[in-house]
Design a protein around this motif. Structure first.
Motif, PDB file in Angstrom:
ATOM      1  N   GLN A 110      58.592  91.755  27.308  1.00 32.55           N
ATOM      2  CA  GLN A 110      58.530  93.186  27.025  1.00 32.55           C
ATOM      3  C   GLN A 110      57.508  93.871  27.925  1.00 32.55           C
ATOM      4  N   ALA A 111      57.709  95.132  28.138  1.00 34.04           N
ATOM      5  CA  ALA A 111      56.749  95.904  28.925  1.00 34.04           C
ATOM      6  C   ALA A 111      55.359  95.762  28.322  1.00 34.04           C
ATOM      7  N   GLY A 112      54.390  95.589  29.200  1.00 37.11           N
ATOM      8  CA  GLY A 112      53.022  95.361  28.769  1.00 37.11           C
ATOM      9  C   GLY A 112      52.666  93.899  28.613  1.00 37.11           C
ATOM     10  N   GLY A 113      53.656  93.052  28.665  1.00 33.63           N
ATOM     11  CA  GLY A 113      53.432  91.624  28.501  1.00 33.63           C
ATOM     12  C   GLY A 113      53.028  90.944  29.796  1.00 33.63           C
ATOM     13  N   SER A 114      52.925  89.625  29.737  1.00 30.26           N
ATOM     14  CA  SER A 114      52.462  88.832  30.878  1.00 30.26           C
ATOM     15  C   SER A 114      53.375  87.640  31.124  1.00 30.26           C
ATOM     16  N   LEU A 115      53.407  87.222  32.366  1.00 35.19           N
ATOM     17  CA  LEU A 115      54.102  86.005  32.765  1.00 35.19           C
ATOM     18  C   LEU A 115      53.328  85.370  33.898  1.00 35.19           C
ATOM     19  N   SER A 116      53.458  84.057  34.020  1.00 35.61           N
ATOM     20  CA  SER A 116      52.880  83.364  35.171  1.00 35.61           C
ATOM     21  C   SER A 116      53.990  82.643  35.920  1.00 35.61           C
ATOM     22  N   LEU A 117      54.052  82.875  37.200  1.00 36.78           N
ATOM     23  CA  LEU A 117      55.001  82.178  38.065  1.00 36.78           C
ATOM     24  C   LEU A 117      54.267  81.089  38.818  1.00 36.78           C
ATOM     25  N   SER A 118      55.002  80.042  39.129  1.00 33.98           N
ATOM     26  CA  SER A 118      54.425  78.939  39.886  1.00 33.98           C
ATOM     27  C   SER A 118      55.332  78.600  41.058  1.00 33.98           C
ATOM     28  N   CYS A 119      54.719  78.279  42.166  1.00 35.09           N
ATOM     29  CA  CYS A 119      55.443  77.841  43.363  1.00 35.09           C
ATOM     30  C   CYS A 119      54.891  76.470  43.731  1.00 35.09           C
ATOM     31  N   ALA A 120      55.728  75.465  43.618  1.00 37.74           N
ATOM     32  CA  ALA A 120      55.315  74.099  43.926  1.00 37.74           C
ATOM     33  C   ALA A 120      55.905  73.683  45.264  1.00 37.74           C
ATOM     34  N   ALA A 121      55.088  73.015  46.065  1.00 45.48           N
ATOM     35  CA  ALA A 121      55.526  72.627  47.402  1.00 45.48           C
ATOM     36  C   ALA A 121      55.404  71.132  47.607  1.00 45.48           C
ATOM     37  N   SER A 122      56.287  70.611  48.412  1.00 43.18           N
ATOM     38  CA  SER A 122      56.193  69.221  48.821  1.00 43.18           C
ATOM     39  C   SER A 122      55.711  69.172  50.263  1.00 43.18           C
ATOM     40  N   GLY A 123      55.132  68.055  50.660  1.00 42.55           N
ATOM     41  CA  GLY A 123      54.658  67.925  52.026  1.00 42.55           C
ATOM     42  C   GLY A 123      53.147  67.955  52.125  1.00 42.55           C
ATOM     43  N   SER A 124      52.678  67.527  53.271  1.00 39.75           N
ATOM     44  CA  SER A 124      51.239  67.371  53.458  1.00 39.75           C
ATOM     45  C   SER A 124      50.594  68.567  54.135  1.00 39.75           C
ATOM     46  N   THR A 125      51.389  69.586  54.460  1.00 40.06           N
ATOM     47  CA  THR A 125      50.845  70.719  55.211  1.00 40.06           C
ATOM     48  C   THR A 125      50.585  71.924  54.331  1.00 40.06           C
ATOM     49  N   PHE A 126      50.697  71.762  53.023  1.00 38.69           N
ATOM     50  CA  PHE A 126      50.580  72.909  52.117  1.00 38.69           C
ATOM     51  C   PHE A 126      49.267  73.650  52.316  1.00 38.69           C
ATOM     52  N   SER A 127      48.185  72.907  52.461  1.00 34.97           N
ATOM     53  CA  SER A 127      46.868  73.551  52.523  1.00 34.97           C
ATOM     54  C   SER A 127      46.698  74.412  53.773  1.00 34.97           C
ATOM     55  N   THR A 128      47.551  74.216  54.756  1.00 42.42           N
ATOM     56  CA  THR A 128      47.454  75.008  55.994  1.00 42.42           C
ATOM     57  C   THR A 128      48.365  76.222  55.979  1.00 42.42           C
ATOM     58  N   ALA A 129      49.138  76.385  54.906  1.00 40.62           N
ATOM     59  CA  ALA A 129      50.131  77.450  54.838  1.00 40.62           C
ATOM     60  C   ALA A 129      49.612  78.675  54.098  1.00 40.62           C
TER      61      ALA A 129
END
Length: 114
Positions: free
Chosen positions: A11-30
């Motif tokens: 509902q309007a006024g509410g909250s949500l959290s989205l997550s983006c999960a990545a595979s691979g060893s280069t995530f920290s450089t992205a």
């Protein structure tokens, strides 16, 4: 490869959290970004976070959304507070690597009812 999750109906006024999960060893450089595409509209940038953890926000979400990253878990989160009906969209995460390569997640739908 990116996997977005966490969308849903709120509902309007509410909250949500989205997550983006990545595979691979280069995530920290992205640099990781969240984009959204509302029905009948073009995909628009929402927020991004640099490899060093510096966030940037679109004006329409600044103060309501918070982006963060965990380079140990290879995830980026988007915490969305005070949601409005105009935030309704499919949300996508994007990774930009230093070598110029990019990847998109599959999208997760956020619906905000008035």
């Amino acid at each position: 490869q990116l996997q977005a999750s966490g969308g849903g109906l709120v509902q309007a006024g509410g909250s949500l959290s989205l997550s983006c999960a990545a595979s691979g060893s280069t995530f920290s450089t992205a640099a990781i970004g969240w984009y959204r595409q509302a029905p009948g509209k073009e995909r628009a940038w929402v927020a991004s976070i640099s490899p060093g953890g510096n966030p940037l926000y679109a004006g329409s979400v600044k103060g309501r959304f918070t982006i963060s990253r965990d380079d140990v878990k290879n995830t980026v989160s988007l915490r969305m507070n005070d949601l409005k009906p105009e935030d309704t969209a499919v949300y996508y995460c994007n990774a930009q690597l230093p070598n110029g390569r990019a990847a998109w997640g599959q999208g997760t739908l956020v619906t905000v009812s008035s």
